[in-house]
Scaffold this active site. Structure first.
Site, short mmCIF file in Angstrom:
data_model
loop_
_atom_site.label_atom_id
_atom_site.label_comp_id
_atom_site.label_asym_id
_atom_site.label_seq_id
_atom_site.Cartn_x
_atom_site.Cartn_y
_atom_site.Cartn_z
N ILE A 150 26.17 40.45 30.21
CA ILE A 150 26.32 38.99 30.34
C ILE A 150 27.58 38.62 31.11
O ILE A 150 27.86 37.45 31.33
CB ILE A 150 26.33 38.31 28.96
CG1 ILE A 150 27.45 38.88 28.08
CG2 ILE A 150 24.98 38.45 28.28
CD1 ILE A 150 27.63 38.13 26.78
N GLY A 151 28.34 39.62 31.54
CA GLY A 151 29.53 39.37 32.34
C GLY A 151 30.02 40.66 32.96
O GLY A 151 29.92 41.73 32.36
N CYS B 100 32.64 45.59 31.98
CA CYS B 100 31.43 44.80 31.75
C CYS B 100 31.44 44.26 30.33
O CYS B 100 32.04 44.85 29.42
CB CYS B 100 30.18 45.66 31.96
SG CYS B 100 29.87 46.11 33.67
N ASP C 266 48.94 33.10 27.85
CA ASP C 266 48.03 32.63 28.89
C ASP C 266 47.01 31.62 28.34
O ASP C 266 45.81 31.73 28.58
CB ASP C 266 47.30 33.81 29.53
CG ASP C 266 46.69 33.47 30.89
OD1 ASP C 266 47.15 32.48 31.52
OD2 ASP C 266 45.76 34.17 31.32
N GLY D 146 33.22 42.23 35.71
CA GLY D 146 34.38 42.03 36.56
C GLY D 146 34.74 43.31 37.26
O GLY D 146 34.01 44.31 37.19
N GLY D 147 35.88 43.30 37.93
CA GLY D 147 36.30 44.47 38.68
C GLY D 147 36.76 45.61 37.79
O GLY D 147 36.89 46.75 38.23
N PHE D 148 37.00 45.30 36.48
CA PHE D 148 37.53 46.34 35.60
C PHE D 148 36.58 46.71 34.47
O PHE D 148 36.77 47.71 33.80
CB PHE D 148 38.86 45.88 34.98
CG PHE D 148 38.74 44.63 34.16
CD1 PHE D 148 38.41 44.68 32.82
CD2 PHE D 148 38.96 43.38 34.74
CE1 PHE D 148 38.31 43.53 32.07
CE2 PHE D 148 38.85 42.23 33.99
CZ PHE D 148 38.52 42.31 32.66
N LYS E 215 32.98 44.80 25.02
CA LYS E 215 33.68 44.96 26.30
C LYS E 215 33.78 46.45 26.59
O LYS E 215 34.21 47.24 25.73
CB LYS E 215 35.09 44.36 26.22
CG LYS E 215 35.18 42.89 26.50
CD LYS E 215 36.65 42.47 26.59
CE LYS E 215 36.80 41.02 27.00
NZ LYS E 215 38.23 40.64 27.15
#
Length: 417
Positions: free
Chosen positions: A42-43, A49, A176, A45-47, A70
């Protein structure tokens, strides 16, 4: 003009391995030998899933799975940093005990359910099992014309203060806070959770607060428009920095902008602007709220935060009281309902007489099994709100049609660290 990529550095290895995508049904075994079954991605990125997931069984993982996993190559850094926080401070029993002792309805900290290493094709992958969530506030903020109501902003502030006090008391700071890191509950859409602890920092290991020290190599860590003055100077994150970041977020959510938002290409300009407003918070508020209706409670909050010493424990209860007084001024109370209607210059629109139940959003990030009790309260409140007369409903619809649109602002941009 400085080059952002040169002034800010990322934590972790400079080069990260790309994530390999695992098929649905893959079984992961955590450190406690508990088995988890992957669902669809469902997602990505470069680092790593993000997968839907559930406890292993003979059944496939369905779209209403309560967990996410993750996964990233074990040589990468972000998940390792998050795991350090989750394993120390986000175990379900710790969160449950805090909720009980502080008499909260819920706490917006994702629960840690397990982690481990998964081997495949002679490669090692680190993984972590977390709650599943719904939509992030950044998407909702943009859908609402880049503005929330004063009531919603103050209630978000109260809930995030609860989270920050918990995180701080467990020796960490988040560093953040922003709308894209705040997710609604998957089953309880009036709950909000602070996620992404990739920049979390243990500011007080074993009760010893880190010393104040400026490091030019670490300048501007965080999300540029919201990050603290300390972070701009390369100082390690602290509790006052988290509260300062929250203040900038709340001002932005209510006014739709920050004075430095049009010049994010120059991090030193952003830093100097924030420093300039440190002793003139009222000037900052006048810049963001040019009309007469300025939120005095945000002024008082920022003035209090700006007086805190680097290693000083924040007066959380005093800051909560400031937000509660702000709700009282506008004739509202902390009822736990996040009213996401658009407002003009901080004004609160007429209270909705009728509101249909928001459908749970499809998750794109980590949902919690902690939501069930509070969900019942949300549903009760919604039923009460549905008893409004047709006349009030018609009035509200008319107000919504005549409400002016707010100009779209720049979407927050994450600076490399």
């Amino acid at each position: 003009m400085p080059n952002v990529k040169k002034t800010a550095r990322k934590r972790g290895p400079p080069k990260r391995k790309l994530a390999e995508e695992f098929p649905p049904g893959e079984i992961f075994t955590d450190l406690l030998k508990k088995e988890w079954k992957l669902g669809p991605v469902i997602g990505k990125g470069g680092f790593g899933c993000l997968y839907l997931a559930d406890v292993n069984s003979s059944k496939p993982v369905t779209s209403d799975a309560p967990y996410v996993i993750k996964v990233e190559p074990s040589d990468n850094g972000p998940l390792f940093t998050e795991l350090s926080f989750y394993m120390r401070a986000a175990k379900p029993d710790l969160i449950k005990k805090w909720i009980s002792s502080h008499k909260l309805k819920y706490l917006g900290v994702p629960k840690y359910w397990g982690s481990g290493l998964h081997q495949k094709n002679n490669k090692s992958y680190r993984f972590m099992v977390m709650d599943r969530f719904g939509k992030d506030l950044q998407k909702i903020f943009e859908e609402r014309g880049n503005q929330f109501t004063r009531k919603t902003v103050l209630q978000l502030g109260l809930r995030i203060l609860d989270v920050l006090e918990y995180v701080h008391e467990h020796e960490y700071v988040h560093a953040d806070i922003k709308a894209s890191n705040l997710l609604l509950g998957y089953k309880a859409p009036h709950q909000v959770y602070l996620v992404d602890y990739g920049l979390a920092f243990r500011y007080c290991p074993e009760g010893n607060h880190r010393d104040y020290k400026e490091n030019p190599k670490r300048c501007h860590d965080g999300t540029l428009e919201f990050t603290s003055i300390d972070a701009h100077k390369g100082v390690a994150p602290s509790r006052r920095g988290d509260l300062e970041i929250l203040g900038y977020c709340m001002i932005c959510w209510l006014s739709g902008k920050l004075p430095w938002q049009d010049n994010l290409e120059d991090p030193n300009y952003v830093r100097d602007s924030k420093i300039r407003y440190t002793d003139t918070i009222k000037e900052l508020m006048s810049e963001c709220f040019p009309g007469k209706n300025k939120p005095d409670e945000l002024t008082r909050y920022m003035e209090k935060v700006m007086t805190l010493a680097y290693n000083e424990k924040p007066p959380y209860e005093e800051l909560r009281e400031i937000f509660l007084q702000g709700l009282k001024i506008i004739g509202e109370k902390d009822d736990g309902i996040l009213d996401m209607e658009v407002s003009e210059n901080g004004d609160v629109p007429a209270k909705p007489a009728l509101k249909t139940k928001r459908k749970p959003a499809a998750a794109s990030k980590p949902a919690t099994t902690d939501e069930d009790d509070a969900e019942t309260d949300d549903m009760k409140d919604q039923k009460k709100r549905k008893r409004a007369s047709p006349k009030k409903v018609a009035t509200q619809l008319k107000l919504q049609k005549t409400s002016p649109k707010v100009k779209t602002s720049v979407r927050p941009r994450r600076v490399q660290k």
